[in-house]
Design a protein around this motif. Structure first.
Motif, PDB file in Angstrom:
ATOM      1  N   ASN A  45      52.681  58.304  24.869  1.00  0.00           N
ATOM      2  CA  ASN A  45      51.717  57.306  24.996  1.00  0.00           C
ATOM      3  C   ASN A  45      51.910  56.568  26.420  1.00  0.00           C
ATOM      4  O   ASN A  45      52.805  56.132  26.657  1.00  0.00           O
ATOM      5  CB  ASN A  45      52.194  56.319  23.854  1.00  0.00           C
TER       6      ASN A  45
ATOM      7  N   ARG B 210      50.416  54.267  29.227  1.00  0.00           N
ATOM      8  CA  ARG B 210      49.712  53.007  29.278  1.00  0.00           C
ATOM      9  C   ARG B 210      49.768  52.356  30.814  1.00  0.00           C
ATOM     10  O   ARG B 210      50.755  51.678  31.308  1.00  0.00           O
ATOM     11  CB  ARG B 210      50.309  51.878  28.271  1.00  0.00           C
TER      12      ARG B 210
ATOM     13  N   CYS C 207      49.114  50.344  33.962  1.00  0.00           N
ATOM     14  CA  CYS C 207      48.763  48.700  34.317  1.00  0.00           C
ATOM     15  C   CYS C 207      48.454  48.547  35.811  1.00  0.00           C
ATOM     16  O   CYS C 207      49.610  48.667  36.591  1.00  0.00           O
ATOM     17  CB  CYS C 207      50.041  48.077  33.799  1.00  0.00           C
TER      18      CYS C 207
ATOM     19  N   GLU D  80      53.258  51.999  35.294  1.00  0.00           N
ATOM     20  CA  GLU D  80      52.637  52.844  34.155  1.00  0.00           C
ATOM     21  C   GLU D  80      53.768  53.042  33.228  1.00  0.00           C
ATOM     22  O   GLU D  80      54.879  53.580  33.651  1.00  0.00           O
ATOM     23  CB  GLU D  80      52.056  54.254  34.882  1.00  0.00           C
TER      24      GLU D  80
ATOM     25  N   ASP E 271      56.259  49.407  23.469  1.00  0.00           N
ATOM     26  CA  ASP E 271      55.368  48.602  22.927  1.00  0.00           C
ATOM     27  C   ASP E 271      55.260  47.137  23.668  1.00  0.00           C
ATOM     28  O   ASP E 271      54.563  46.673  24.044  1.00  0.00           O
ATOM     29  CB  ASP E 271      55.503  48.574  21.555  1.00  0.00           C
TER      30      ASP E 271
ATOM     31  N   SER F 142      54.655  47.412  27.618  1.00  0.00           N
ATOM     32  CA  SER F 142      53.290  47.647  28.258  1.00  0.00           C
ATOM     33  C   SER F 142      52.550  46.177  27.557  1.00  0.00           C
ATOM     34  O   SER F 142      51.556  45.900  28.434  1.00  0.00           O
ATOM     35  CB  SER F 142      52.858  48.761  27.309  1.00  0.00           C
ATOM     36  N   ASP F 143      52.885  45.658  26.613  1.00  0.00           N
ATOM     37  CA  ASP F 143      52.069  44.437  26.178  1.00  0.00           C
ATOM     38  C   ASP F 143      52.346  43.321  27.228  1.00  0.00           C
ATOM     39  O   ASP F 143      51.333  42.532  27.684  1.00  0.00           O
ATOM     40  CB  ASP F 143      52.310  43.920  24.802  1.00  0.00           C
TER      41      ASP F 143
ATOM     42  N   ALA G 241      50.469  44.131  30.437  1.00  0.00           N
ATOM     43  CA  ALA G 241      49.080  43.839  30.431  1.00  0.00           C
ATOM     44  C   ALA G 241      48.638  42.389  30.804  1.00  0.00           C
ATOM     45  O   ALA G 241      47.394  42.405  31.119  1.00  0.00           O
ATOM     46  CB  ALA G 241      48.374  44.228  28.856  1.00  0.00           C
TER      47      ALA G 241
ATOM     48  N   ALA H 220      43.476  46.474  28.503  1.00  0.00           N
ATOM     49  CA  ALA H 220      44.673  47.420  28.688  1.00  0.00           C
ATOM     50  C   ALA H 220      44.250  48.791  27.901  1.00  0.00           C
ATOM     51  O   ALA H 220      43.873  48.851  26.684  1.00  0.00           O
ATOM     52  CB  ALA H 220      45.744  46.819  28.036  1.00  0.00           C
TER      53      ALA H 220
ATOM     54  N   SER I  71      44.824  52.876  26.988  1.00  0.00           N
ATOM     55  CA  SER I  71      46.226  53.834  26.526  1.00  0.00           C
ATOM     56  C   SER I  71      45.297  55.239  26.372  1.00  0.00           C
ATOM     57  O   SER I  71      44.501  55.494  25.723  1.00  0.00           O
ATOM     58  CB  SER I  71      47.050  53.368  25.613  1.00  0.00           C
TER      59      SER I  71
ATOM     60  N   VAL J  25      44.552  48.918  23.634  1.00  0.00           N
ATOM     61  CA  VAL J  25      45.878  48.706  23.244  1.00  0.00           C
ATOM     62  C   VAL J  25      45.351  47.251  22.275  1.00  0.00           C
ATOM     63  O   VAL J  25      46.423  47.002  21.438  1.00  0.00           O
ATOM     64  CB  VAL J  25      46.557  48.032  24.315  1.00  0.00           C
TER      65      VAL J  25
ATOM     66  N   SER K 169      39.996  53.384  28.341  1.00  0.00           N
ATOM     67  CA  SER K 169      40.739  54.459  27.709  1.00  0.00           C
ATOM     68  C   SER K 169      39.684  55.796  27.746  1.00  0.00           C
ATOM     69  O   SER K 169      40.377  56.819  27.954  1.00  0.00           O
ATOM     70  CB  SER K 169      40.912  54.126  26.147  1.00  0.00           C
TER      71      SER K 169
END
Length: 343
Positions: A103, A105, A107, A121, A233, A236-237, A240, A249, A251, A269, A290
């Protein structure tokens, strides 16, 4: 002629259909530029579950796995299904059934002057950890199991090392092996093994609590961050928040070993946000970015770069939804971005 790419569309719940509606014209735009693609709209989400009792039936999953190349996904979660079982079954079946181990994500600055300059990232393992939903509840006692296997850990970390090498940046593994000696101990052993395989990548492990503190104090030294499902999780939050919040954000989840035809799923996200649904308040930026990640995964770099540039130009020009301090609705924000796409 290039083969036809088949993309499944699952809008889902809450604001998912609203942001999906802003992404679908971007697929038509890519088609107008010569990309051979077709779409497969699918109804799976709370409405379908409440009407039929189905989450993601086996026949539909087989069609996705064997008959599609990728999935564009909105969000799932609806208060009418208070235990969230339809969302869990849909997401777990897609992530685990398609072996979407990675996954990704990214940034990067979205909203001009929203925070410090950075390019982080996050590579989050997507199929295991405590999100495997194995455990039990009994009077006065509850257990959630976290499962980590070497094949999944190695795939995630190899992807992270490869990406850090290509970028020429640092790689940091977030872990709590000092306490979680079994599961995160496995992460550290695989990480140390891959350090020998990728000696040119500046890589180190870091306790997750210390890493979070360092990110808040100064995120600029970080490049690629790898983590298990749970820590990835959370991290990455947080990242963001540096670039405008969850609404911007993106993904992309993918299977680096590509065991099936369908090897990628792109989704914002932010989740389903049922309290915002139907009001035109959702920010479509995360979904459009995305979509750009999906274009890049498919090898459509010109379209990926153009869509990302259109987002940046719209934001730089002052286009904002309410979560970013502006007054544009979902549809107007989507149009402000698409109007900047080259024709």
């Amino acid at each position: 002629m290039d083969k036809t790419i088949r993309i499944a569309l699952i809008p889902g719940d809450g604001v998912g259909p609203e942001v999906m509606a802003e992404a679908v014209p971007c697929l038509a735009w890519a088609r107008s530029r010569g990309r051979n693609l077709e779409t497969l709209p699918l109804p799976y989400g709370a409405d379908h579950f409440l009407r039929t009792g189905e989450t993601l039936p086996g026949t539909a999953f087989a069609e996705l796995r064997d008959g599609c190349d990728a999935i564009l996904f909105g969000a799932v979660g609806d208060p009418r299904v208070p235990d969230g079982r339809h969302a869990e079954e849909i997401l777990l079946r897609l992530r685990q059934g398609l072996d979407l181990t990675v996954n990704f994500r990214p940034c990067k600055p979205r909203v001009p002057r929203s925070g410090p300059a950075l390019d982080i990232e996050v590579f989050r393992e997507n199929t295991e950890g405590p999100y495997c939903l194995q455990g039990s509840t009994e009077p006065g006692r509850a257990i959630d199991l976290a499962v980590h296997t070497e094949p999944a850990v190695r795939r995630l970390l190899e992807a992270a090392f490869d990406h850090a090498r290509a970028r020429g940046c640092t790689l940091t593994l977030a872990h709590k092996a000092n306490v979680l000696k079994h599961g995160h101990g496995l992460w550290m052993r695989v990480f140390q093994d891959l350090q020998r395989t990728f000696p040119e990548v500046p890589a180190k492990g870091m306790h997750a609590d210390a890493l979070l503190c360092a990110l808040v104090q100064d995120p600029s030294p970080f490049g690629v961050i790898a983590a298990d499902n749970y820590l990835g999780d959370l991290i990455s939050d947080l990242t963001a928040a540096f670039v405008g919040g969850m609404g911007v954000a993106p993904s992309l989840s993918w299977a680096p070993h590509r065991p099936h035809r369908c090897s990628a799923l792109a989704e914002p996200v932010h989740g389903s946000a049922p309290d915002l649904a139907g009001q035109g308040l959702a920010n479509p930026v995360g979904m459009l970015l995305s979509t750009a990640l999906l274009f890049r995964h498919l090898g459509w770099e010109p379209e990926a770069g153009a869509l990302e540039a259109a987002v940046a130009e719209a934001l730089e020009a002052g286009a904002r939804t309410r979560d970013l301090g502006g007054n544009l609705g979902t549809v107007a924000m989507g149009a402000a971005i698409r109007d900047r796409l080259p024709q």
